[in-house]
Design an enzyme around this catalytic site. Structure first.
Site, PDB file in Angstrom:
ATOM      1  N   HIS A  87      43.108 -15.666   0.980  1.00  0.00           N
ATOM      2  CA  HIS A  87      44.129 -15.017   0.138  1.00  0.00           C
ATOM      3  C   HIS A  87      43.564 -14.633  -1.224  1.00  0.00           C
ATOM      4  O   HIS A  87      44.300 -14.526  -2.203  1.00  0.00           O
ATOM      5  CB  HIS A  87      45.374 -15.912  -0.027  1.00  0.00           C
ATOM      6  CG  HIS A  87      46.138 -16.067   1.256  1.00  0.00           C
ATOM      7  ND1 HIS A  87      47.077 -15.153   1.681  1.00  0.00           N
ATOM      8  CD2 HIS A  87      46.059 -17.009   2.235  1.00  0.00           C
ATOM      9  CE1 HIS A  87      47.573 -15.537   2.855  1.00  0.00           C
ATOM     10  NE2 HIS A  87      46.962 -16.659   3.217  1.00  0.00           N
ATOM     11  N   SER A 129      41.524 -12.283  13.442  1.00  0.00           N
ATOM     12  CA  SER A 129      41.540 -10.841  13.171  1.00  0.00           C
ATOM     13  C   SER A 129      41.300  -9.945  14.373  1.00  0.00           C
ATOM     14  O   SER A 129      40.452  -9.042  14.342  1.00  0.00           O
ATOM     15  CB  SER A 129      40.514 -10.480  12.098  1.00  0.00           C
ATOM     16  OG  SER A 129      40.854 -11.102  10.927  1.00  0.00           O
ATOM     17  N   SER A 174      43.362  -7.730  15.264  1.00  0.00           N
ATOM     18  CA  SER A 174      43.824  -6.373  14.932  1.00  0.00           C
ATOM     19  C   SER A 174      42.769  -5.618  14.127  1.00  0.00           C
ATOM     20  O   SER A 174      42.560  -4.425  14.348  1.00  0.00           O
ATOM     21  CB  SER A 174      45.168  -6.406  14.208  1.00  0.00           C
ATOM     22  OG  SER A 174      45.086  -7.198  13.059  1.00  0.00           O
ATOM     23  N   ASP A 206      39.178  -8.624   6.472  1.00  0.00           N
ATOM     24  CA  ASP A 206      38.993  -8.610   7.923  1.00  0.00           C
ATOM     25  C   ASP A 206      38.318  -7.332   8.408  1.00  0.00           C
ATOM     26  O   ASP A 206      37.398  -7.356   9.229  1.00  0.00           O
ATOM     27  CB  ASP A 206      40.345  -8.759   8.633  1.00  0.00           C
ATOM     28  CG  ASP A 206      41.091  -9.995   8.186  1.00  0.00           C
ATOM     29  OD1 ASP A 206      40.485 -10.835   7.497  1.00  0.00           O
ATOM     30  OD2 ASP A 206      42.285 -10.123   8.520  1.00  0.00           O
TER      31      ASP A 206
END
Ligand code: GLA
Length: 420
Positions: free
Chosen positions: A70, A160, A162, A207
Site C-alpha cells: 500500500h 496479481s 489480473s 503489480d
C-alpha cells in the site's frame, strides 16, 4: 490452470472470481502434478476454438512482494518480484474490428468490437477490452484478433492474476500492432488505467510494473514517485520464501481498498496545508503527521502511520539484504504485518492466525502479502525449517478452519515476453 468442467451461469466479476477460486482449489492437486501451465495447453484450445490456425503466444507473470504494501499509490517504494506462475495467451489478427476471446479456465467465449464505447459485461473480457482501448488511445492501430488464454496464478491469492492478464495483452498488442514502440513502464500504466477505468479498482502501479519489468532471479525495488527501478539479485543463503494461501477470497474491486487510498490522500492534503512541499504521504514524516493529528480522524492517523513506516521499511530491507542480514529482513516483515493488521486494517482472522503460527514456530519473517482482505502470507523461512513449518502450518490451520491452506514455493521468474 486446468480447464474447468462447470460453466458459470452469469459473468459478473464476483461470481467469476468465486467460481474460479473454487475451481482453482479443487484442481490444485492436479496442477501440482502437472507442475505448470504450458504453451501447449493454450495452443490446443486456440486451434480448437478458432479456425485451426496458430498465432503468436505471449506470457506475463503474477508477483510476490517482499515488502512495501500500500505504498505504491502513496508514491513510496515497493519491492516485488515476478513469479513463474502467470498468464499465457495466443493471439492472431482476424481481419475484422472484433476481438473474439476465449477464456480456457472459464470455458467462456466473448466477442466485442474495438469501436464499442461500452465494452463487454463479463469482467474477464473487460480487462482485455480495457487494454485494447488504452493501447488505441496511445495511438497503437489495434486490429481485431482471436485469442485464447489461461493462467496458473491462484486467483484471489493476492498474487496479481489480473495484472498478469493486462500485461500479457498490453505486451502482445504492442508487439503485433505497435512495432514495440511503447516501453514496458507505459505498458504497465495501460494495465493500471484498465483497472481504474474499466474495473473500478484504483490500484497503484506495483503489480503491472513488476509483471512488465520483472527479471528472473531478481527482486525489483521501484520508487513509485520517480519511476526509478533497481534490481536486487534474490539468492538468499540458507532461506527460502513460502506463500501460504489462506484461501480466503481476496478481491479488490469495490473493496475498502479504494477507501484506504482516499484516506491516505486526505491526510496528505491536510499536511500540505502546513507543509506545501508535501504532495503525497511519501513526502511526509511522523512529525508532520503528529502535527495534524487533531485535524484528521483517528482512523486516518493510523492509516498514515502505517504508510509512512512502511516506506522506510522498504529501504531498511534493501539495505539489510545487501548486508545479508536476513534476521532484520524478517523482523521488518513482522512489523509490516502488525501495521497491516492493526493500523491499516486489511488483515483477517485467518491471515493473523497464519502469522501467529509462523511466529510461534520461529519463522524468520512473515506477513500478509498484497492488498490484504484475504489471500496469502509471505514467509521468509530458514531452509532447515521449511518442511517442518509447511507441515505444522497446514495442520494447525486445518484443525482450526477445517481446510488445508495451500503452500506455494516461490521461484522468481521473468516479466512479460513472447513465447512463440
Ligand atoms: C494491490 C494493488 C497494488 C498495491 C497492493 C498493495 O495488489 O493492485 O497496486 O497497492 O495491492 O501493496
Amino acid at each position: 490452470m486446468k480447464v474447468g468442467t462447470r460453466k458459470p451461469k452469469t459473468f459478473n466479476f464476483q461470481l467469476w472470481n468465486a467460481e474460479a477460486q473454487n475451481f482453482q482449489l479443487s484442481t490444485f492437486n492436479f496442477q501440482l502434478k502437472r507442475m505448470k501451465l504450458t504453451i501447449e495447453d493454450v495452443r490446443s484450445r486456440f486451434i480448437k476454438h478458432f479456425d485451426g490456425s496458430t498465432g503468436n503466444v505471449y506470457a506475463s507473470p503474477g508477483r510476490i512482494n517482499l515488502i512495501g504494501e500500500h505504498t505504491d499509490y502513496n508514491n513510496g517504494y515497493v519491492f516485488p518480484g515476478a513469479v513463474e506462475q502467470g498468464m499465457i495467451a495466443e493471439l492472431k489478427a482476424n481481419g475484422t474490428r472484433n476481438v473474439r476471446a476465449y477464456s480456457i479456465d472459464l470455458k467462456d467465449k466473448v466477442e466485442f468490437s474495438l469501436d464499442d464505447e461500452k465494452g463487454p459485461n463479463a469482467t474477464w473480457a473487460r480487462y482485455i477490452y480495457g487494454v485494447c482501448r488504452e493501447m488505441m488511445a496511445l495511438g497503437v492501430p489495434v486490429q481485431g484478433f482471436n485469442t485464447a488464454f489461461a493462467g496458473d496464478v491462484p486467483l484471489g491469492a493476492g498474487m496479481s492474476s489480473s495484472a498478469a492478464l493486462e500485461s500479457t495483452f498490453a505486451f502482445a498488442l504492442n508487439d503485433m500492432f505497435g512495432d514495440n514502440k511503447i516501453d514496458r513502464m507505459e505498458l504497465a500504466k495501460v494495465g493500471q488505467r484498465t483497472e481504474h477505468k474499466y474495473i473500478g479498482c484504483n490500484c497503484g502501479i506495483m503489480d503491472q510494473a513488476i509483471s512488465c519489468l520483472g527479471k528472473a532471479g531478481h527482486l525489483m525495488r521501484m520508487d513509485c514517485r520517480s519511476g526509478e527501478i533497481a534490481y536486487f539479485p534474490w539468492e538468499p543463503k540458507g532461506y527460502k520464501l513460502m506463500l501460504v494461501n489462506s484461501c480466503v477470497k481476496h478481491e479488490l474491486a469495490g473493496s475498502p481498498y479504494n477507501e484506504r487510498r482516499l484516506q491516505c490522500e486526505h491526510v496528505a492534503e491536510v499536511i500540505k496545508k502546513h507543509h506545501p512541499e508535501v504532495d503525497t504521504l511519501r513526502d511526509a514524516n511522523m512529525e508532520m503527521l503528529d502535527e495534524v493529528k487533531g485535524e484528521i480522524s483517528e482512523v486516518e492517523y493510523k492509516r498514515a502511520r502505517y504508510v509512512i513506516g512502511e516506506i522506510d521499511r522498504v529501504l531498511a530491507v534493501c539495505d539489510a539484504l545487501e548486508k545479508g542480514d536476513y534476521e532484520l529482513v524478517g523482523q521488518k516483515m513482522y512489523e509490516t504485518h502488525y501495521g497491516l493488521s492493526k493500523e491499516y486494517e486489511v488483515s483477517c482472522e485467518e491471515l493473523d492466525f497464519l502469522n501467529d503460527v509462523a511466529k510461534e514456530e520461529g519463522v524468520t519473517g512473515s506477513r500478509i502479502m498484497g492488498g490484504g482482505f484475504g489471500g496469502c502470507t509471505i514467509n521468509l523461512v530458514a531452509e532447515e525449517m521449511y518442511d517442518h513449518f509447511k507441515e505444522v502450518v497446514q495442520q494447525r490451520f486445518q484443525e482450526k478452519y477445517g481446510k488445508k491452506p495451500i503452500v506455494i514455493d516461490v521461484v522468481i521468474g521473468p516479466g512479460a515476453r513472447r513465447l512463440l
